[in-house]
Design an enzyme around this catalytic site. Sequence first.
Site, PDB file in Angstrom:
ATOM      1  N   CYS B 343      46.876  32.909  41.168  1.00  0.00           N
ATOM      2  CA  CYS B 343      48.136  32.995  40.429  1.00  0.00           C
ATOM      3  C   CYS B 343      48.841  34.189  41.040  1.00  0.00           C
ATOM      4  O   CYS B 343      49.097  34.164  42.237  1.00  0.00           O
ATOM      5  CB  CYS B 343      47.888  33.132  38.935  1.00  0.00           C
ATOM      6  N   ASP B 345      47.900  37.933  40.358  1.00  0.00           N
ATOM      7  CA  ASP B 345      46.811  38.839  40.709  1.00  0.00           C
ATOM      8  C   ASP B 345      45.454  38.146  40.729  1.00  0.00           C
ATOM      9  O   ASP B 345      44.468  38.721  41.168  1.00  0.00           O
ATOM     10  CB  ASP B 345      46.786  40.016  39.739  1.00  0.00           C
ATOM     11  N   TRP B 347      43.591  37.236  38.122  1.00  0.00           N
ATOM     12  CA  TRP B 347      42.592  37.608  37.113  1.00  0.00           C
ATOM     13  C   TRP B 347      42.877  37.032  35.738  1.00  0.00           C
ATOM     14  O   TRP B 347      42.143  37.279  34.811  1.00  0.00           O
ATOM     15  CB  TRP B 347      42.414  39.124  37.058  1.00  0.00           C
ATOM     16  N   LYS B 385      41.252  41.629  33.062  1.00  0.00           N
ATOM     17  CA  LYS B 385      41.461  42.971  32.510  1.00  0.00           C
ATOM     18  C   LYS B 385      41.312  42.978  30.989  1.00  0.00           C
ATOM     19  O   LYS B 385      42.296  43.098  30.253  1.00  0.00           O
ATOM     20  CB  LYS B 385      42.836  43.474  32.913  1.00  0.00           C
TER      21      LYS B 385
END
Lengths: 551, 573
Positions: B343, B345, B347, B385
């Site tokens: 996508c 980043d 994550w 994250k």
Amino acid sequence: MEFSEHIRTANVENVVLRQPFHPSTKGTLCITGHHLIFSDRESQSCRQVLLLLRNIDAIEKSVENLLGNSGLLSSARWKERAPGPSSGTLTIKCKDLCVFQLDIPGMEQCLNIAHSIEALSSMNEVADMYPFFHRPHDASLQDQWGLSSPQHQYHQMEALQRGRWRLSYVNGDHTVCPSYPPTVLVPKAVSDEVLLKVARFRQAGRFPVVCYHHRKNGKVIMRSSQPLTGANRKRCQEDELLLQAVIDGSDKGYIIDTRSSQQAQQARMTAGGGVESKSSYPGWTRLHRQMEKGKSLQESLIKVVEACGDQTNNMDRWLSKLENSKWLYHVQTALSTAGLLAECVERDGHSVLVHGSEGTDCTLLISTLAQLIMDPACRTLEGFLTLLEREWVQGGHPFQQRCARSAHSHARLQQEAPVFLLLLDCAWQLWYQFPLALGFSEDLLLRLATEAYASDYGTFLCNSDRERCAIGVKEKTHCLFQALLKPEERELYSNPLYESTELAIWPSVHPQSLQLWRGFFLRWSQQGRHLEEAHDEMRNMICQWGRLAVR
Amino acid sequence: MDLLADVALLPGEERVTDKELIYICPFNGALKGKVFITNYRLFFKSTEAEALTLDVPLGVISRVEKMGGASSRGENSYGLDITCKDMRSLRFALKQEGHSRRDIFEILSKYAFPLSHSQPLFSYLSQEKYEENGWSIYKPLEEFRRQGLPNERWRITFINKNYELCDTYPTILAVPYRASEEDLRRVAAFRSRGRIPVLSWIQRDNQAAIARCSQPLVGMSGKRNKDDERYLELLRETNGTPKLTIFDARPSVNAVANKATGGGYEGDEYQNAELIFLDIHNIHVMRESLKKLRDIVYPTVEESHWLSSLESTHWLEHIKLVLAGAIRVADKVSGGKSVVLHCSDGWDRTAQLSSLAMLMLDSHYRTLRGFEVLIEKEWLSFGHKFASRIGHGDKNHADQDRSPIFVQFIDCVWQMTKQFPTAFEFNERLLATVLEHLYSCRFGTFLFNCESMRELNEVRSKTVSLWSYVHSSSTRYLNPFYTPESGRVLYPVASMRHLELWVSYYIRWNPRIRQQQQSPVEQRYKELLVLRDEYLRKLEELSPSPPSAHMTSPAPPGPAPTTQQFTHLHTPF
């Protein structure tokens, strides 16, 4: 009437069947008086499809090559080519919501088949219907027909409350009330003469009868049709007496009217109907709960089925469409009104009389659901079927009128309304919310949803007990409920997780708690089929574990 | 009244304060009672006839506000409003005297947001001990070995052992055999945050692989990077896929817009590759969607136009898009084609797609332990994250980095369990428990943003893993109907008609809507598990050979055996 009159083409070879979950196959199509038969002799599997014509709700024809070449060809050359390339496709839409296609070679044959299906599937003569011809090898016409008897119910009540109730045979020949069974339960204090007068004061003779006796507190649910008070507020002393006898003087009772009070007033002013007024019926408190029926219910079904069958990818409006169909709203209303009824009886400890106008639709719907909520005896497989037989079949739900057509039909609606289907949906909601409390399975509800519209059995034929007696349904057809209780069927229709509970099962009726009955409405989608298989698998596991544990 | 009698404190949990106050219950009205605050939870018990209790881990608190002022009139208009991360909010009314509110406000702020007050999270104070150490559930090398790696086309690299290549990746990575360490470094320079394409999962029989990464740093000028192009070509060659499929999870508009900030997507210069956008929206859209859902379910549930209100939150539509994307990935891979996912980043949406596709493709991840491994691997080790998305112990409730991406993933898993009731070894309760402790800060599992941070903060040695707790009573989380079918690919239906709102999670605080009969059903399922085990035992006694293929033995101990029945590949390890 001769079935053959309607069959111009009985057999067609090289028909292609396109059906959900199966690869399309070529085979022979055959139309008989009651069935559409497709057999595929080519492949190893030798698949046979046997469909009751009665199950067909709508048929759509699309004939190809009709105009394609004919305009250009001379008639001689046209003849040369015929029956070559012309063919037609019939899209068959069933009342159990299945949709499939038949590609039929030869335009004329295709139209003939369509014509036969149309004519034979909409026959109205009950005595010509398939249940009168169905002769399963493992059953005899002498077998017992039906499960319940008022006598049995009476003895149960007598054991608990001696002398309060009695059986009346006033309707023995169905003349007092054509839609009631010959034997009914009424307060003991009320004589047959009184009942005769009450019957004249109630629409279609449906005088108040006991349909449920709550063992915990001896209170009852009565049902009837509306009183015929009319514009000048006519009274009927006998009717008042009867209701007074139900609550036995000291007590009080509730009347749940399935119409809004405006609707009820309108019925009084314009149609000679009415309500029990406070002044004439002291001790009785009237509660109005508006429930939709008839046409608006049928339209709701059409909309929800349409939304479910929408094959376009534009599904972003799905939830709005589902909401706009109002089907779940009807489910909610039915369950909450039934909850109200059960609350009156179980929590408040009062007897209740339920009626709307005729008392053959919503009245039966909520009295049945309230019994499921309160009475553990109704929640077993036998108990549920007995309940359905008592409330719906003997209780006079006009199955023939209500289930003549379903959601796909293009015919102009007459008396159709999916009230019974709504009941099954509500029962499913209970089943979904209380996975352990009901002794029957989703398969049973699905089977009943199909049988009510088209059946090998006589159970759902006709509109009333009188009609069934007149043409000898009990003598000349087999009973569905008996068939469903056969040992070999029992496992499929039982809930393996069932654990009987004495407690009432109060459903949550918030829209968040109600679900679309995917097992029914999306039954013919790949995912629906897949889930059905998974549930079969789960049932087998439980049975298997149970059997070994017992050994 | 002794409140302590009602609360079983956790080892390491200490009482801080207690106070008489009034809980303004949205369902039962104002209830007098006593609140009891520890360094882990807020516990309330009403002293009125309505014996209501609240047991709220402080970790779920997102915001504490004062309501009303000293001059507030009206009943119960002075007190505290507590907004939670788990769909509910709590309101307490206090007497307007002394500094009682200030004290409790400060205590709550301090213990609910310890990081904002330079205090440790509760998981660092907990003294809980469990028999099994959940931290050893996931061993990367073992997991690679289970997948048949390394082999002649894929190698294991330790290039990131000091988190120098990429600080948000794990230390152990699987990359194409023919890519050198130098290649990897050069590719890292062209991928956002150095998140290079690495292997997530490989199908044994046809060597089709799922690789994950972040967006290429194409930028406005349309930069190219030969090393990156060559690296993707190497990826493609590992199983000879004619065209490598790159799934960009974003809507194409967003991917284009990302060029302005130096990002972008793979263009035509990538030969033998096709790029497909999956139209999944970003974290901000998801956050707002869940907020809308919350607005219609808490405290009062929207009744009159429920379905259209639900539709207007778009929550189910987002679920549909995520599932549909994962299905496309799984379909490609099971068809023998290798894929790359990213996508921006890599994550958030990438983690959703890879883990869901793996859940569809590999039945091992559908066991209890396998599912834990999947979360450890695709979410934790690859740097979703969690700290930023959840905001553990942080008072900045309006932080734009917060987003329910992981909740959305669990919801997708729940949808799959509904559609395949016999395919998962774990039950709904496990999913709810995972989400409970996503916020609670009782366990260390979901703390911090990535593996390197967890290492720095010694999470493994100083906190307890959620999986230790789960395994201490794993039967509660097992599905009695689980039927392992190795090699079966699950394709859920990602159509709105077949998706449901997870009512028993999102609306669980409303006592009127809570699922009926929850405990008898759980009890019955527990009995069934016993019955099943009994059955399996007897079956084993009866037959000398192992039980028939479709029955399972409960909770396979240790790493599960290879789940796919494919011809054995030579694995040089």
